[in-house]
Design an enzyme around this catalytic site. Structure first.
Site, PDB file in Angstrom:
ATOM      1  N   HIS A  38       3.830 -20.575 -40.989  1.00 15.87           N
ATOM      2  CA  HIS A  38       3.979 -21.774 -41.832  1.00 15.87           C
ATOM      3  C   HIS A  38       4.845 -22.863 -41.197  1.00 15.87           C
ATOM      4  CE1 HIS A  38       8.049 -21.111 -43.859  1.00 15.87           C
ATOM      5  NE2 HIS A  38       7.855 -19.935 -43.317  1.00 15.87           N
ATOM      6  N   CYS A  97      16.466 -21.372 -45.856  1.00 20.35           N
ATOM      7  CA  CYS A  97      16.711 -19.981 -46.244  1.00 20.35           C
ATOM      8  C   CYS A  97      18.130 -19.778 -46.754  1.00 20.35           C
ATOM      9  CB  CYS A  97      16.460 -19.052 -45.064  1.00 20.35           C
ATOM     10  SG  CYS A  97      14.813 -19.238 -44.418  1.00 20.35           S
TER      11      CYS A  97
HETATM   12  N1  PMP Z   1      13.518 -17.773 -37.713  1.00 20.77           N
HETATM   13  C1  PMP Z   1      13.670 -19.103 -37.712  1.00 20.77           C
HETATM   14  C2  PMP Z   1      14.310 -19.752 -36.532  1.00 20.77           C
HETATM   15  C3  PMP Z   1      13.231 -19.866 -38.788  1.00 20.77           C
HETATM   16  O1  PMP Z   1      13.377 -21.194 -38.770  1.00 20.77           O
HETATM   17  C4  PMP Z   1      12.634 -19.211 -39.887  1.00 20.77           C
HETATM   18  C5  PMP Z   1      12.162 -19.985 -41.098  1.00 20.77           C
HETATM   19  N2  PMP Z   1      13.181 -20.687 -41.745  1.00 20.77           N
HETATM   20  C6  PMP Z   1      12.486 -17.811 -39.846  1.00 20.77           C
HETATM   21  C7  PMP Z   1      12.945 -17.132 -38.746  1.00 20.77           C
HETATM   22  C8  PMP Z   1      11.852 -17.064 -40.977  1.00 20.77           C
HETATM   23  O2  PMP Z   1      10.473 -17.240 -40.964  1.00 20.77           O
HETATM   24  P1  PMP Z   1       9.568 -16.761 -42.179  1.00 20.77           P
HETATM   25  O3  PMP Z   1       9.688 -17.799 -43.239  1.00 20.77           O
HETATM   26  O4  PMP Z   1       8.192 -16.680 -41.601  1.00 20.77           O
HETATM   27  O5  PMP Z   1      10.053 -15.432 -42.610  1.00 20.77           O
END
Ligand code: PMP
Length: 359
Positions: A176, A298
């Site tokens: 995504h 996140c």
């Molecule tokens: N690693 C990094 C550097 C990210 O930017 C993100 C998304 N914020 C993730 C991992 C996590 O990815 P996902 O949403 O696919 O779990």
């Protein structure tokens, strides 16, 4: 909502129309569990293997079997970190590396001006992301002792910079962030070898990751991966232009700091506005119909200041003053300049309304 005002591409990207088209049959028509042996199942399995080839080609893997589909980069990161015998990790990592590594009380690599130092004691795995999601800094791993494996979270590199897997044992990717669907990603594992499964159950993904494979998601990820290689150069040029445009406005604001290292991708811009809360600016921008963020999406519900910015050397009293602006396909010169003006005006009025500390 006006997509040209969306400046949070590092958090997620809109689904590309051609990706949706590739997914559509698997969403609408085919009742296909790719693990069934009937014709519908076999068709779905073929679609998954085609997507695996597309992802493998996009990341430069030698063999498609080195690509294992997961629910996203968080799962891929957790998998590698939790399975490692012993590890060390960089202070710039995403929370999906940091949290499991912290739980294992793994040491954090020292760094000097983004130059990461080798681990102080021998470890079996070192994890260093390639492009930081909060600042766009391009990071290089330290030199490693013979036999130490290297994991790289390449979530923010795919679609922004060409991928080079030489010397890398494991790498994490997410769909995504490249105009693909959410809830799907991949772990690259050199030679098709993989850590012991994180998700156990059925024998899917050659017994390496249990669970019915998300067919529409994986097909969309494959289409997005194929497209992102073709658009990479153009997207980087446009992002550079947007960055220059917004900085032409923001650089007139006094007391700001652009968080740049020696090497940065142009798509992610992090700016500290001294004396102003980043979150307040996010709300002000939102009021005007713009999407930006004050760090990693996140962690946006966490009350802790960004560990990444702390590792960046941002002083404690400025850790909550950063705004992340990330550029992508739908931004225009007009919307970029307007966002710059909104942020500049908000900073000015917020600073004006503050009571001086001596009062
Ligand atoms: N690693 C990094 C550097 C990210 O930017 C993100 C998304 N914020 C993730 C991992 C996590 O990815 P996902 O949403 O696919 O779990």
């Amino acid at each position: 909502m006006d997509l040209s005002r969306y400046f949070d591409y590092a958090a997620t990207t809109p689904l590309a129309p051609e990706v949706l088209e590739a997914m559509r049959p698997w969403l609408e028509q085919v009742p296909a569990n790719p693990h069934s042996i009937h014709a519908w199942g076999r068709a779905a399995e073929d679609a998954i293997e085609h997507a695996r080839e597309q992802v493998a080609r996009a990341i430069g893997a030698e063999d498609p079997c080195e690509v294992i589909f997961t629910s996203g980069a968080s799962e891929a990161n957790n998998w590698v970190i939790r399975a490692a015998e012993s590890l060390a990790y960089s202070p710039f990592e995403h929370s999906s590396v940091r949290a499991p590594a912290k739980r294992r009380k793994a040491p954090i690599l020292a760094n000097e001006q983004f130059q990461l130092k080798s681990p102080e004691s021998p470890v079996s795995l070192v994890s260093v992301m390639s492009v930081n999601n909060e600042t766009g800094a391009i990071l290089a791993p330290p030199s490693l002792a013979e036999g130490t494996q290297l994991h790289r979270d390449m979530t923010q590199q795919l679609g922004k910079l060409p991928i080079e897997l030489t010397g890398i044992d494991f790498a994490s990717f997410s769909s995504h962030k490249i105009y693909g669907p959410m809830g799907v990603g991949a772990l690259y594992a050199r030679g098709g070898w993989s850590p012991s499964p994180l998700v156990m159950g059925g024998g899917q993904e050659q017994g390496r990751r249990a669970g019915t494979v998300n067919v529409p998601g994986v097909v969309g990820f494959g289409a997005a991966a194929a497209a992102c290689v073709a658009t990479l150069e153009n997207r980087a040029q446009v992002a550079t232009q947007r960055r220059e445009e917004i900085l032409s406005v923001l650089s007139k604001v006094p007391d700001i700091q652009v968080l740049e290292s020696d090497a940065n991708v142009p798509h992610i811009l992090s700016v500290v506005f001294l004396g102003v809360q980043g979150e307040t600016l996010v709300v002000e921008a939102d009021r005007a119909g713009f999407a930006v963020s004050s760090g990693s999406a996140c962690n946006s519900r966490s009350s802790d200041p960004s560990a990444v910015l702390e590792a960046y050397g941002v002083p404690k009293d400025q850790l909550r003053s950063a705004v992340r602006i990330s550029f992508g396909a739908h931004n225009t010169t007009e919307s970029t300049l307007e966002l710059g003006r909104i942020l500049a005006q908000s900073v000015e009025s917020l600073r004006r309304s503050q009571v001086p500390a001596s009062f």
